[in-house]
Design an enzyme around this catalytic site. Sequence first.
Site, PDB file in Angstrom:
ATOM      1  N   GLY A  59       0.839  -1.197   0.000  1.00  0.00           N
ATOM      2  CA  GLY A  59       0.000   0.000   0.000  1.00  0.00           C
ATOM      3  C   GLY A  59       0.870   1.241   0.000  1.00  0.00           C
ATOM      4  O   GLY A  59       2.057   1.170   0.322  1.00  0.00           O
ATOM      5  N   CYS A  86       5.243  -6.207   1.746  1.00  0.00           N
ATOM      6  CA  CYS A  86       5.618  -4.792   1.713  1.00  0.00           C
ATOM      7  C   CYS A  86       4.908  -4.000   2.821  1.00  0.00           C
ATOM      8  O   CYS A  86       5.188  -4.225   3.989  1.00  0.00           O
ATOM      9  CB  CYS A  86       5.351  -4.224   0.315  1.00  0.00           C
ATOM     10  SG  CYS A  86       6.218  -2.692   0.029  1.00  0.00           S
ATOM     11  N   TYR A  87       3.953  -3.129   2.487  1.00  0.00           N
ATOM     12  CA  TYR A  87       3.229  -2.423   3.555  1.00  0.00           C
ATOM     13  C   TYR A  87       2.608  -3.436   4.517  1.00  0.00           C
ATOM     14  O   TYR A  87       2.546  -3.216   5.727  1.00  0.00           O
ATOM     15  CB  TYR A  87       2.146  -1.526   2.942  1.00  0.00           C
ATOM     16  CG  TYR A  87       1.403  -0.683   3.962  1.00  0.00           C
ATOM     17  CD1 TYR A  87       1.906   0.554   4.358  1.00  0.00           C
ATOM     18  CD2 TYR A  87       0.217  -1.126   4.537  1.00  0.00           C
ATOM     19  CE1 TYR A  87       1.242   1.316   5.305  1.00  0.00           C
ATOM     20  CE2 TYR A  87      -0.453  -0.361   5.487  1.00  0.00           C
ATOM     21  CZ  TYR A  87       0.060   0.859   5.864  1.00  0.00           C
ATOM     22  OH  TYR A  87      -0.586   1.621   6.799  1.00  0.00           O
ATOM     23  N   HIS A 176       7.807  -7.636  -3.508  1.00  0.00           N
ATOM     24  CA  HIS A 176       6.506  -8.008  -4.082  1.00  0.00           C
ATOM     25  C   HIS A 176       6.608  -9.331  -4.840  1.00  0.00           C
ATOM     26  O   HIS A 176       6.994  -9.345  -6.011  1.00  0.00           O
ATOM     27  CB  HIS A 176       6.022  -6.906  -5.032  1.00  0.00           C
ATOM     28  CG  HIS A 176       5.550  -5.692  -4.311  1.00  0.00           C
ATOM     29  ND1 HIS A 176       4.241  -5.515  -3.907  1.00  0.00           N
ATOM     30  CD2 HIS A 176       6.221  -4.594  -3.881  1.00  0.00           C
ATOM     31  CE1 HIS A 176       4.121  -4.364  -3.272  1.00  0.00           C
ATOM     32  NE2 HIS A 176       5.305  -3.782  -3.248  1.00  0.00           N
ATOM     33  N   GLU A 178       4.252 -10.962  -6.050  1.00  0.00           N
ATOM     34  CA  GLU A 178       3.151 -11.101  -7.004  1.00  0.00           C
ATOM     35  C   GLU A 178       3.471 -10.561  -8.395  1.00  0.00           C
ATOM     36  O   GLU A 178       2.751 -10.837  -9.345  1.00  0.00           O
ATOM     37  CB  GLU A 178       1.881 -10.423  -6.456  1.00  0.00           C
ATOM     38  CG  GLU A 178       1.926  -8.889  -6.328  1.00  0.00           C
ATOM     39  CD  GLU A 178       2.547  -8.389  -5.043  1.00  0.00           C
ATOM     40  OE1 GLU A 178       3.439  -9.072  -4.504  1.00  0.00           O
ATOM     41  OE2 GLU A 178       2.155  -7.303  -4.574  1.00  0.00           O
ATOM     42  N   SER A 229     -23.249  -9.276 -26.859  1.00  0.00           N
ATOM     43  CA  SER A 229     -22.489  -8.380 -27.735  1.00  0.00           C
ATOM     44  C   SER A 229     -21.634  -9.171 -28.713  1.00  0.00           C
ATOM     45  O   SER A 229     -21.104  -8.624 -29.661  1.00  0.00           O
ATOM     46  CB  SER A 229     -21.587  -7.488 -26.885  1.00  0.00           C
ATOM     47  OG  SER A 229     -20.562  -8.289 -26.300  1.00  0.00           O
ATOM     48  N   GLY A 230     -21.477 -10.457 -28.438  1.00  0.00           N
ATOM     49  CA  GLY A 230     -20.548 -11.238 -29.256  1.00  0.00           C
ATOM     50  C   GLY A 230     -19.171 -11.281 -28.618  1.00  0.00           C
ATOM     51  O   GLY A 230     -18.302 -12.015 -29.054  1.00  0.00           O
ATOM     52  N   GLY A 231     -18.983 -10.474 -27.552  1.00  0.00           N
ATOM     53  CA  GLY A 231     -17.721 -10.511 -26.813  1.00  0.00           C
ATOM     54  C   GLY A 231     -17.672 -11.747 -25.918  1.00  0.00           C
ATOM     55  O   GLY A 231     -18.692 -12.401 -25.696  1.00  0.00           O
ATOM     56  N   VAL A 232     -16.483 -12.023 -25.395  1.00  0.00           N
ATOM     57  CA  VAL A 232     -16.301 -13.246 -24.613  1.00  0.00           C
ATOM     58  C   VAL A 232     -17.169 -13.237 -23.346  1.00  0.00           C
ATOM     59  O   VAL A 232     -17.834 -14.222 -23.030  1.00  0.00           O
ATOM     60  CB  VAL A 232     -14.808 -13.414 -24.212  1.00  0.00           C
ATOM     61  CG1 VAL A 232     -14.607 -14.663 -23.390  1.00  0.00           C
ATOM     62  CG2 VAL A 232     -13.945 -13.474 -25.452  1.00  0.00           C
ATOM     63  N   ASP A 233     -17.193 -12.103 -22.640  1.00  0.00           N
ATOM     64  CA  ASP A 233     -17.876 -12.089 -21.342  1.00  0.00           C
ATOM     65  C   ASP A 233     -19.370 -12.346 -21.476  1.00  0.00           C
ATOM     66  O   ASP A 233     -19.924 -13.214 -20.796  1.00  0.00           O
ATOM     67  CB  ASP A 233     -17.642 -10.752 -20.623  1.00  0.00           C
ATOM     68  CG  ASP A 233     -16.163 -10.436 -20.498  1.00  0.00           C
ATOM     69  OD1 ASP A 233     -15.359 -11.379 -20.625  1.00  0.00           O
ATOM     70  OD2 ASP A 233     -15.826  -9.261 -20.294  1.00  0.00           O
ATOM     71  N   SER A 234     -20.021 -11.584 -22.362  1.00  0.00           N
ATOM     72  CA  SER A 234     -21.473 -11.781 -22.460  1.00  0.00           C
ATOM     73  C   SER A 234     -21.783 -13.150 -23.063  1.00  0.00           C
ATOM     74  O   SER A 234     -22.795 -13.774 -22.723  1.00  0.00           O
ATOM     75  CB  SER A 234     -22.142 -10.652 -23.250  1.00  0.00           C
ATOM     76  OG  SER A 234     -21.746 -10.673 -24.602  1.00  0.00           O
ATOM     77  N   SER A 235     -20.912 -13.658 -23.928  1.00  0.00           N
ATOM     78  CA  SER A 235     -21.162 -14.971 -24.537  1.00  0.00           C
ATOM     79  C   SER A 235     -21.078 -16.076 -23.495  1.00  0.00           C
ATOM     80  O   SER A 235     -21.926 -16.967 -23.449  1.00  0.00           O
ATOM     81  CB  SER A 235     -20.129 -15.264 -25.628  1.00  0.00           C
ATOM     82  OG  SER A 235     -20.195 -14.282 -26.619  1.00  0.00           O
ATOM     83  N   LYS A 375     -10.546 -12.572 -16.244  1.00  0.00           N
ATOM     84  CA  LYS A 375     -10.764 -12.818 -17.671  1.00  0.00           C
ATOM     85  C   LYS A 375     -10.261 -14.208 -18.110  1.00  0.00           C
ATOM     86  O   LYS A 375     -10.938 -14.911 -18.850  1.00  0.00           O
ATOM     87  CB  LYS A 375     -10.021 -11.745 -18.477  1.00  0.00           C
ATOM     88  CG  LYS A 375     -10.333 -11.735 -19.941  1.00  0.00           C
ATOM     89  CD  LYS A 375     -11.542 -10.896 -20.197  1.00  0.00           C
ATOM     90  CE  LYS A 375     -11.838 -10.728 -21.666  1.00  0.00           C
ATOM     91  NZ  LYS A 375     -13.006  -9.869 -21.860  1.00  0.00           N
TER      92      LYS A 375
END
Length: 519
Positions: A59, A86-87, A176, A178, A229-235, A375
């Site tokens: 942070g 870290c923080y 870090h 990560e 929409s044809g996008g990955v998420d909505s599909s 994603k």
Amino acid sequence: MTETSHDRLLIIDFGSQVTQLIARRLRELQVYCEIHPYQSVTAEMIRDMAPRAVILSGGPDSVTRPGSPRAPQALFDMGLPILGICYGQQVMMQQLGGRVESGDGTAEFGRAYVTPNERMPLTEGWFGNGDEQVWMSHGDHVSALAPGFEVYGTSPNAPYAITADVERNFFAVQFHPEVHHTPAGVKLFENFVRRAGFSGDWTMSGYREQAIDRIRTQVGNKNVICGLSGGVDSSVAAALIHEAIGDQLTCVFVDHGLLRENEASEVIEMFRDHMNLQVIHAEESELFLGELEGQSDPETKRKIIGRLFIDVFQKYANEIKGAEFLAQGTLYPDVIESVSFSGGPSVTIKSHHNVGGLPEKMGLTLVEPLRELFKDEVRALGRELGLPKHFIGRHPFPGPGLAIRCPGEITREKLEILRRADAVYIDQIRKHGLYDDIWQAFVAILPVRTVGVMGDGRTYDYACTLRAVTSVDGMTADYYPFSHKFLGETATRIINEVKGINRVTYDITSKPPGTIEWE
Ligand code: XMP
């Protein structure tokens, strides 16, 4: 949003820019975790969530500042394994009786190398080839360890790079693990979660079953509308909901006339014909293109499209009887963004097109079956649900579509030229096996005609630009380093195959300072 039947890990977020990466590393290890801003974490909340372990993020604040963020003191008496980063390390030291200093010489930014003191569980598998590379980014540093802690690794500027009270399973690192610049960082997380007893039970097939149960419980026998929409998420959201409730789901595909070549027919064919979803094809290109006529200001264009999209969606949705729910492909990063205490970017660069206000306006309840996923997990779930590989791997496509790839006034003629050029460009990229290395690629048609010569004749046609970027999340991006051979070949193909373009340029702007789209 807490999952009930998985092992859970709580990440307390102190506002680091890279907290999300902690979650991603853990999800890659098939560990379910949730990020919660430190203000919302109380002892009671931790008991309710019942995590198997806790990570304290980095942070920007200084623990030496009065009123700076802390973890609930009771956390340290719950018998849970804790990893401070870290923080998070400094918070642990401060709250457990050590000391943190700020001032001259305490800050350190960039690459560093950690030398081990002695072996310990967190660093199993580290130091096989000597010192380990890590990434440091801190203003303050620990100057006295809390009772029970020992030093297990040091770097030239961080005498307390790796510390632990192994008996209590308290681990605290200055760097870090990560970020990618700590190449073996994931090993630390792996050691931590295995020691904490995580079995790695977070898989997409398990998630699929649970999500289906939850959708059925939430929706009952009511109907759901989904904007496809044809996008990955909505599909993926639509495919999952369809698996849960079948024909209680109706999808609305708004065709604003700003789609790519064959896009509408491909989406409709796949969902309606192959997957048997009920899909309404809202063909409204005349409406959108009509209102966009004569408009060349980017924000005006975006606002027109956003407004019409909502009107059109609402019109078609109203025809669906008994609909009480609206499905949305919201992902976990959007959820974290909206609860984050540091907030998103403070300046509006572009008014992004979304349907955020719709549910209240229409009196609908949201169904968001992807809210817990990143994603890459959505893509894995899509594969699990049997969506074709080429569909799942598609580059993102913006809501306003080709409108923001056509700077200046939009005309049907320009859109047609743009569609053709874009299809040739993407074909080239696929043929050269580059599609999956690129985050997003497209053509923009420029509002300028230039003089050329073809055969023995003069041409006076549009110039276009090719764009291709690599990125992790669209927030920053680098232009893709195509070879000159590829660029030359692509330019020749576009000029030969697309009537209306006689000049091709390649956009080598990264983001920032550019944005990915041209408007
Ligand atoms: P920019 O151009 O802001 O784009 O660098 C970042 C990412 O967002 C996409 N984008 C949008 N997506 N509605 C969307 O759904 C929008 O209004 C919109 N504007 C940009 C863009 O394609 C890129 O992936």
